[in-house]
Design an enzyme around this catalytic site. Structure first.
Site, PDB file in Angstrom:
ATOM      1  N   SER A 187      11.991   6.763   7.302  1.00  0.00           N
ATOM      2  CA  SER A 187      11.524   6.590   8.680  1.00  0.00           C
ATOM      3  C   SER A 187      11.923   5.212   9.189  1.00  0.00           C
ATOM      4  O   SER A 187      11.667   4.203   8.538  1.00  0.00           O
ATOM      5  CB  SER A 187      10.002   6.739   8.708  1.00  0.00           C
ATOM      6  OG  SER A 187       9.497   6.510  10.003  1.00  0.00           O
ATOM      7  N   CYS A 207       6.494  -6.906   7.485  1.00  0.00           N
ATOM      8  CA  CYS A 207       7.579  -6.339   8.287  1.00  0.00           C
ATOM      9  C   CYS A 207       7.909  -7.328   9.397  1.00  0.00           C
ATOM     10  O   CYS A 207       7.028  -8.038   9.877  1.00  0.00           O
ATOM     11  CB  CYS A 207       7.118  -5.010   8.897  1.00  0.00           C
ATOM     12  SG  CYS A 207       8.387  -4.155   9.858  1.00  0.00           S
ATOM     13  N   GLU A 232       0.814  -1.213   0.000  1.00  0.00           N
ATOM     14  CA  GLU A 232       0.000   0.000   0.000  1.00  0.00           C
ATOM     15  C   GLU A 232       0.849   1.264   0.000  1.00  0.00           C
ATOM     16  O   GLU A 232       1.967   1.292   0.493  1.00  0.00           O
ATOM     17  CB  GLU A 232      -0.964  -0.009   1.178  1.00  0.00           C
ATOM     18  CG  GLU A 232      -0.314  -0.186   2.521  1.00  0.00           C
ATOM     19  CD  GLU A 232      -1.384  -0.330   3.605  1.00  0.00           C
ATOM     20  OE1 GLU A 232      -1.665  -1.466   3.992  1.00  0.00           O
ATOM     21  OE2 GLU A 232      -1.910   0.690   4.045  1.00  0.00           O
ATOM     22  N   GLY A 287       6.782  -1.867   6.268  1.00  0.00           N
ATOM     23  CA  GLY A 287       8.168  -2.313   6.218  1.00  0.00           C
ATOM     24  C   GLY A 287       9.123  -1.427   6.977  1.00  0.00           C
ATOM     25  O   GLY A 287       8.799  -0.292   7.339  1.00  0.00           O
ATOM     26  N   GLU A 288      10.317  -1.968   7.222  1.00  0.00           N
ATOM     27  CA  GLU A 288      11.378  -1.211   7.883  1.00  0.00           C
ATOM     28  C   GLU A 288      12.459  -0.944   6.839  1.00  0.00           C
ATOM     29  O   GLU A 288      13.191  -1.854   6.445  1.00  0.00           O
ATOM     30  CB  GLU A 288      11.920  -2.026   9.072  1.00  0.00           C
ATOM     31  CG  GLU A 288      13.204  -1.518   9.679  1.00  0.00           C
ATOM     32  CD  GLU A 288      13.215  -0.019   9.987  1.00  0.00           C
ATOM     33  OE1 GLU A 288      12.265   0.493  10.591  1.00  0.00           O
ATOM     34  OE2 GLU A 288      14.197   0.650   9.576  1.00  0.00           O
ATOM     35  N   CYS A 302      -0.607   2.961   8.494  1.00  0.00           N
ATOM     36  CA  CYS A 302       0.264   1.845   8.127  1.00  0.00           C
ATOM     37  C   CYS A 302      -0.327   0.451   8.108  1.00  0.00           C
ATOM     38  O   CYS A 302      -0.714  -0.077   9.132  1.00  0.00           O
ATOM     39  CB  CYS A 302       1.340   1.758   9.200  1.00  0.00           C
ATOM     40  SG  CYS A 302       2.814   2.469   8.690  1.00  0.00           S
ATOM     41  N   CYS A 327       3.594   8.444   0.334  1.00  0.00           N
ATOM     42  CA  CYS A 327       4.119   7.580   1.386  1.00  0.00           C
ATOM     43  C   CYS A 327       4.220   6.185   0.778  1.00  0.00           C
ATOM     44  O   CYS A 327       3.212   5.647   0.319  1.00  0.00           O
ATOM     45  CB  CYS A 327       3.171   7.603   2.579  1.00  0.00           C
ATOM     46  SG  CYS A 327       3.574   6.380   3.825  1.00  0.00           S
ATOM     47  N   ASN A 349      -3.351   5.441  15.654  1.00  0.00           N
ATOM     48  CA  ASN A 349      -4.533   4.872  14.991  1.00  0.00           C
ATOM     49  C   ASN A 349      -4.854   3.545  15.640  1.00  0.00           C
ATOM     50  O   ASN A 349      -3.961   2.724  15.841  1.00  0.00           O
ATOM     51  CB  ASN A 349      -4.212   4.609  13.520  1.00  0.00           C
ATOM     52  CG  ASN A 349      -4.207   5.888  12.718  1.00  0.00           C
ATOM     53  OD1 ASN A 349      -5.217   6.555  12.597  1.00  0.00           O
ATOM     54  ND2 ASN A 349      -3.054   6.238  12.195  1.00  0.00           N
ATOM     55  N   SER A 376      11.198   6.521  14.668  1.00  0.00           N
ATOM     56  CA  SER A 376       9.981   6.166  15.406  1.00  0.00           C
ATOM     57  C   SER A 376      10.388   5.818  16.828  1.00  0.00           C
ATOM     58  O   SER A 376      10.801   4.704  17.101  1.00  0.00           O
ATOM     59  CB  SER A 376       9.305   4.969  14.737  1.00  0.00           C
ATOM     60  OG  SER A 376       8.914   5.334  13.438  1.00  0.00           O
ATOM     61  N   LEU A 377      10.301   6.805  17.690  1.00  0.00           N
ATOM     62  CA  LEU A 377      10.800   6.610  19.060  1.00  0.00           C
ATOM     63  C   LEU A 377       9.684   6.082  19.970  1.00  0.00           C
ATOM     64  O   LEU A 377       9.830   5.046  20.612  1.00  0.00           O
ATOM     65  CB  LEU A 377      11.369   7.934  19.588  1.00  0.00           C
ATOM     66  CG  LEU A 377      12.273   7.812  20.806  1.00  0.00           C
ATOM     67  CD1 LEU A 377      13.524   7.004  20.495  1.00  0.00           C
ATOM     68  CD2 LEU A 377      12.677   9.182  21.344  1.00  0.00           C
ATOM     69  N   HIS A 378       8.600   6.802  20.047  1.00  0.00           N
ATOM     70  CA  HIS A 378       7.384   6.373  20.740  1.00  0.00           C
ATOM     71  C   HIS A 378       7.514   6.156  22.240  1.00  0.00           C
ATOM     72  O   HIS A 378       6.548   5.723  22.884  1.00  0.00           O
ATOM     73  CB  HIS A 378       6.792   5.110  20.111  1.00  0.00           C
ATOM     74  CG  HIS A 378       6.520   5.214  18.640  1.00  0.00           C
ATOM     75  ND1 HIS A 378       5.979   6.330  18.064  1.00  0.00           N
ATOM     76  CD2 HIS A 378       6.728   4.337  17.630  1.00  0.00           C
ATOM     77  CE1 HIS A 378       5.858   6.139  16.755  1.00  0.00           C
ATOM     78  NE2 HIS A 378       6.313   4.942  16.466  1.00  0.00           N
ATOM     79  N   CYS A 426       6.453  -4.305  16.037  1.00  0.00           N
ATOM     80  CA  CYS A 426       5.900  -3.252  16.907  1.00  0.00           C
ATOM     81  C   CYS A 426       4.449  -3.608  17.246  1.00  0.00           C
ATOM     82  O   CYS A 426       3.670  -3.973  16.360  1.00  0.00           O
ATOM     83  CB  CYS A 426       5.979  -1.891  16.222  1.00  0.00           C
ATOM     84  SG  CYS A 426       7.659  -1.426  15.770  1.00  0.00           S
ATOM     85  N   CYS A 464       1.351  -1.819  15.396  1.00  0.00           N
ATOM     86  CA  CYS A 464       1.408  -1.611  13.945  1.00  0.00           C
ATOM     87  C   CYS A 464       0.791  -2.779  13.180  1.00  0.00           C
ATOM     88  O   CYS A 464       1.121  -3.944  13.420  1.00  0.00           O
ATOM     89  CB  CYS A 464       2.858  -1.415  13.523  1.00  0.00           C
ATOM     90  SG  CYS A 464       3.030  -1.100  11.750  1.00  0.00           S
TER      91      CYS A 464
END
Ligand code: SAH
Length: 352
Positions: free
Chosen positions: A192, A113, A93, A160-161, A334, A106, A291, A215-217, A117, A120
């Site tokens: 990212s 992935c 996507e 994906g990473e 995502c 994007c 989300n 992406s720290l979060h 996480c 996600c």
């Protein structure tokens, strides 16, 4: 031997390929221009090549095409979500977003992935495979072609990473950036990552003008480990150190993404701790209302909590923005669309 994935080659590599095929070097420039400037994905469109050469290319090479299988347009804004099918019948996507300064895409870097996480949707079914550089440029070209506008900014923030697919990402950047092709400046591209520190150092050495987003979060290892398995490999300190090195080397401001989850990482204490950790570094924090993903049970923080979190960071002189939620009516987060598409296929045909 398999065919050469020709859209993944740089101009120099295309030249070598043509010479190896016993053809003239200048043919490579023509082909490269068809692929990356005119952006065709069909050898038969390359009308200034002889039919014999086109046939030879078809025998030895392939263009890993993407097909639009679904296109969702937001009723709330101009966001468009695309679901593309790859040549091996996987789906990926992408999202097209309209900003005051132009169009941004994007794109995905992998099918699925393996980072795991917990919030996600992209990672729920694990990693299927890496996308090739040619497939990634294909995502951009397909969107450009469909929306009939130039994409001025690219964020590699879909499924994906990217740094888990490092070589292909670097090749993608080289191709999308090339003057003989699409010619998009590195400054307009954001990578990212969940924070693969070693790869961040590698990327810093290339001294490209790419924007790095982390992406720290979480403000500390304890909270981060609950959300992101990668935190068991690299500590928050190690990630910030690598990102700061990147900023120093490239003079580019790093973005820290922080998805706020109700009751998990959104306390005032967490905000203060984050501010202390980031103090003095060339950075910017982007707060994201998380989300909902049905698998996780996480809920987004209230608007009030988000505003308070921002104020604490701002008071401590950390530049902070709250991400606008684009296309929330079309599952723009995502991996959510791909996942719901796959689940639906599953409903229809339990053999899938
Ligand atoms: N793997 C890369 C890029 C893909 S994820 C990375 O980790 O950065 C892109 C961004 O979306 C990341 O910041 C990720 O943490 C965030 N994201 C994933 N799921 C989300 C969700 N449910 N709500 C909000 N942001 C999410």
């Amino acid at each position: 031997m398999g065919k050469t994935d020709i859209r993944s080659l740089s101009l120099e590599e295309t030249e070598r390929l043509l010479l190896d095929m016993g053809e003239k070097k200048f043919r490579a420039k023509q082909i490269y221009s068809w692929l990356h400037k005119k952006q065709t994905d069909d050898f038969d469109n390359m009308t200034d090549l002889s039919v014999a050469l086109r046939n030879k290319l078809k025998e030895n090479c392939e263009i890993l095409k993407l097909k639009i299988v679904k296109k969702l347009m937001s009723n709330e804004d101009e966001t468009v979500k695309y679901l593309f099918e790859t040549n091996d019948a996987n789906v990926i996507e992408c999202v097209l977003m309209k900003y005051s300064y132009g169009y941004a895409a994007c794109i995905s870097s992998q099918i699925g992935c393996r980072m795991g996480c917990t919030f996600c949707a992209s990672t729920v079914d694990g990693l299927e495979r890496n996308l090739t550089a040619g497939e990634m440029v294909g995502e951009v070209y397909k969107i450009q072609n469909d929306c009939k506008n130039r994409i001025g900014n690219i964020v590699i923030m879909g499924s994906g990473e990217p740094l888990d697919n490092y070589d292909n990402i670097i090749q993608f950047l080289k191709i999308i950036n090339s003057k003989e092709g699409n010619s998009l400046g590195a400054r307009h591209i954001t990578v990212s990552t969940c924070g693969l520190a070693e790869k961040i150092y590698d990327m810093a050495e290339l001294e490209l003008q790419i924007t790095l987003a982390i992406s720290l979060h979480a403000p500390n290892d304890e909270i981060r480990k609950r959300l992101m398995p990668i935190a068991n490999k690299y500590s928050v300190d190690e990630v910030i150190k690598a990102a700061s090195y990147y900023a120093e080397k490239t003079k580019r401001r790093v973005t820290y993404e922080y998805a706020l989850i109700d009751g998990i990482n959104d306390s005032k204490k967490a905000a203060r701790e984050l501010a202390d950790r980031l103090k003095g570094s060339l950075c910017h924090v982007n707060l994201i209302p998380i989300n909902d993903v049905s698998e996780s049970g996480y809920k987004k923080s209230s608007e009030k909590t988000i505003a308070e979190f921002k104020d604490i960071l701002s008071e401590k002189n950390i530049q902070t923005t709250i991400r606008r939620e684009l296309g929330s009516d079309i599952n723009a987060a995502c991996g959510q669309l791909r996942k719901s598409y796959a689940d639906k296929q599953h409903d229809i045909d339990p053999e899938v």
